[in-house]
Motif scaffolding. Sequence first.
Motif, short mmCIF file in Angstrom:
data_model
loop_
_atom_site.label_atom_id
_atom_site.label_comp_id
_atom_site.label_asym_id
_atom_site.label_seq_id
_atom_site.Cartn_x
_atom_site.Cartn_y
_atom_site.Cartn_z
N ASN A 237 -35.46 -21.22 0.79
CA ASN A 237 -34.94 -20.93 -0.56
C ASN A 237 -33.45 -20.64 -0.61
O ASN A 237 -32.95 -20.19 -1.64
N ALA A 238 -32.75 -20.87 0.49
CA ALA A 238 -31.31 -20.64 0.47
C ALA A 238 -30.64 -21.71 -0.39
O ALA A 238 -30.69 -22.89 -0.07
N ARG A 239 -30.01 -21.29 -1.48
CA ARG A 239 -29.37 -22.24 -2.39
C ARG A 239 -27.88 -22.32 -2.17
O ARG A 239 -27.27 -23.35 -2.41
N PHE A 240 -27.27 -21.23 -1.74
CA PHE A 240 -25.82 -21.19 -1.62
C PHE A 240 -25.40 -20.92 -0.18
O PHE A 240 -25.98 -20.08 0.51
N VAL A 241 -24.38 -21.62 0.23
CA VAL A 241 -23.71 -21.38 1.51
C VAL A 241 -22.26 -21.04 1.19
O VAL A 241 -21.56 -21.82 0.56
N ALA A 242 -21.84 -19.86 1.58
CA ALA A 242 -20.48 -19.41 1.27
C ALA A 242 -19.66 -19.34 2.54
O ALA A 242 -20.13 -18.87 3.58
N VAL A 243 -18.42 -19.81 2.47
CA VAL A 243 -17.52 -19.85 3.61
C VAL A 243 -16.17 -19.29 3.17
O VAL A 243 -15.71 -19.60 2.07
N VAL A 244 -15.56 -18.46 4.00
CA VAL A 244 -14.22 -18.00 3.67
C VAL A 244 -13.19 -18.70 4.53
O VAL A 244 -13.32 -18.83 5.74
N ASN A 245 -12.18 -19.21 3.88
CA ASN A 245 -11.05 -19.87 4.51
C ASN A 245 -9.84 -19.52 3.64
O ASN A 245 -9.38 -20.32 2.84
N ILE A 246 -9.35 -18.29 3.77
CA ILE A 246 -8.37 -17.67 2.88
C ILE A 246 -9.02 -17.37 1.52
O ILE A 246 -9.01 -16.25 1.05
N ASP A 247 -9.61 -18.40 0.91
CA ASP A 247 -10.37 -18.21 -0.32
C ASP A 247 -11.86 -18.35 -0.02
O ASP A 247 -12.26 -18.59 1.13
N LEU A 248 -12.71 -18.23 -1.05
CA LEU A 248 -14.15 -18.39 -0.90
C LEU A 248 -14.53 -19.79 -1.34
O LEU A 248 -14.30 -20.19 -2.47
N VAL A 250 -17.73 -22.53 -1.74
CA VAL A 250 -19.16 -22.46 -1.96
C VAL A 250 -19.77 -23.86 -1.89
O VAL A 250 -19.27 -24.80 -2.49
N TYR A 251 -20.89 -23.95 -1.15
CA TYR A 251 -21.63 -25.20 -0.97
C TYR A 251 -23.09 -24.95 -1.30
O TYR A 251 -23.56 -23.81 -1.32
N ASP A 252 -23.84 -26.05 -1.52
CA ASP A 252 -25.29 -25.91 -1.55
C ASP A 252 -25.81 -26.06 -0.12
O ASP A 252 -25.05 -26.26 0.82
N LYS A 253 -27.13 -25.95 0.06
CA LYS A 253 -27.68 -25.95 1.42
C LYS A 253 -27.59 -27.31 2.10
O LYS A 253 -27.81 -27.41 3.30
N ASP A 254 -27.26 -28.35 1.34
CA ASP A 254 -27.04 -29.67 1.92
C ASP A 254 -25.57 -29.94 2.20
O ASP A 254 -25.18 -31.05 2.49
N LEU A 255 -24.75 -28.92 2.06
CA LEU A 255 -23.32 -28.95 2.33
C LEU A 255 -22.56 -29.79 1.31
O LEU A 255 -21.52 -30.39 1.60
N ASN A 256 -23.05 -29.85 0.09
CA ASN A 256 -22.30 -30.44 -1.02
C ASN A 256 -21.43 -29.37 -1.64
O ASN A 256 -21.90 -28.27 -1.95
N PHE A 257 -20.14 -29.67 -1.85
CA PHE A 257 -19.18 -28.68 -2.34
C PHE A 257 -19.44 -28.35 -3.80
O PHE A 257 -19.58 -29.23 -4.64
N LEU A 258 -19.50 -27.04 -4.11
CA LEU A 258 -19.76 -26.60 -5.48
C LEU A 258 -18.54 -26.01 -6.16
O LEU A 258 -18.44 -26.06 -7.39
N GLY A 259 -17.63 -25.42 -5.40
CA GLY A 259 -16.45 -24.86 -6.03
C GLY A 259 -15.76 -23.82 -5.17
O GLY A 259 -16.23 -23.45 -4.08
N LYS A 260 -14.61 -23.33 -5.66
CA LYS A 260 -13.80 -22.35 -4.94
C LYS A 260 -13.52 -21.15 -5.84
O LYS A 260 -13.29 -21.30 -7.04
N VAL A 261 -13.54 -19.96 -5.22
CA VAL A 261 -13.15 -18.73 -5.90
C VAL A 261 -11.92 -18.19 -5.19
O VAL A 261 -11.97 -17.90 -3.99
N ALA A 262 -10.81 -18.07 -5.91
CA ALA A 262 -9.54 -17.69 -5.28
C ALA A 262 -9.55 -16.22 -4.88
O ALA A 262 -9.94 -15.35 -5.65
#
Length: 378
Positions: A237-248, A250-262
């Motif tokens: 049921n994991a829907r979101f994968v979050a990674v920090v690289n200076i900013d945040l 966000v991907y879905d569990k298939d590694l499709n890019f969803l957006g960035k939070v500054a």
Amino acid sequence: MKVEMETEMTSFPKKKVWAVAVFSILLTGCDCCDNCPGSTEHVFVADGNGLEVAQPNDAAAQKLALTFSPSSMMFWRQSGSGLGVEAGDCSVLGSADDFTCSRLFYTSGTALTAVAEPTITSTPQPVTITTSHPVGSVAFSGAPGGLLYVTYPNDASVGRILGYSEAELLPAISLHGTKPLMLAITANSNPLHFMLSGNSSSGVSLVSFTDIGDSGTVKTAAIGSNNGIGVNSFGANARFVAVVNIDLLVYDKDLNFLGKVAILGKKVGTITLVAANRVVVDQGTNMAYVSSFSDPTSKGVIVAVDLSAMSIVGQVATVGVLPATMVLSPDGDHLYVANYGDTPGTVTVLNAGPGGVTFGTTIAVGKNPGVMALRPPG
């Protein structure tokens, strides 16, 4: 016991050498903590005092009987039938194939060690698995017949270990990036397994395989150097994968890019944030919690992000200096932050939820707390 294992991709281990570990550890019990196990969660902290344990409202942690410097820790518990473990590794519930298991796993150098929860009257021997590469992080799939996964930063690969008392190393999976440091499970439904590993210089890799013995397929999102990855789910049921690289990011569990939070440049009062550091995700509330710090004081700030709206909903500027590891309680109510740069060391306990984060308590620990693991209630 100790197992020496090869890490070749195309063959199974050529030899296994067994030995008995000589140290022991007391994890929980009425003689360890203020209350007996089951009342609330316990957080384990590796710091300058060794291994310490505390509950969320404690003023100070208590030192346990093991001194080590792990690169990662993980507490694992599972009950049910058909687990991928031997009968001698678990407590039998009702039948020969019905077990309950609790283990603290920690990595240090080329060793992955598992310690069972002791009772008040017994202290178990740890089981140490020795690999030919230094180990970074560890994760467990949690599925029947589940595997332990470890990152090999110096080999740019992820190892798979079947069991741990009589461990058998399966072929490692090579990644496209370098120095995989972080590791998180996104799904474990048969026959397809998903796994993510943060790469310090290239990005994030999604690894999938249909059989525990195959070499796997790898999909990589090249995002440059990243410091932390957050999934916090051991099921499908994991829907979101979050990674920090200076900013945040966000991907879905298939590694499709969803957006960035500054995060870079955001101001919290008089504090200007210079970078994100770590992230954890609560899949139940779609919340991500990002640790960041300021310049020049390195004062830590925890930023709460609603992943559904891709927006910041709250922050706390009262955590300590250089926040390092974060762990989230299973119910999502408590967020523990290890403040590596505080003197003496501290762990901040925050109240977490969809509305953001608020300050809870501060637990005094030894110097340079950097690695934590959470024991859930029960």
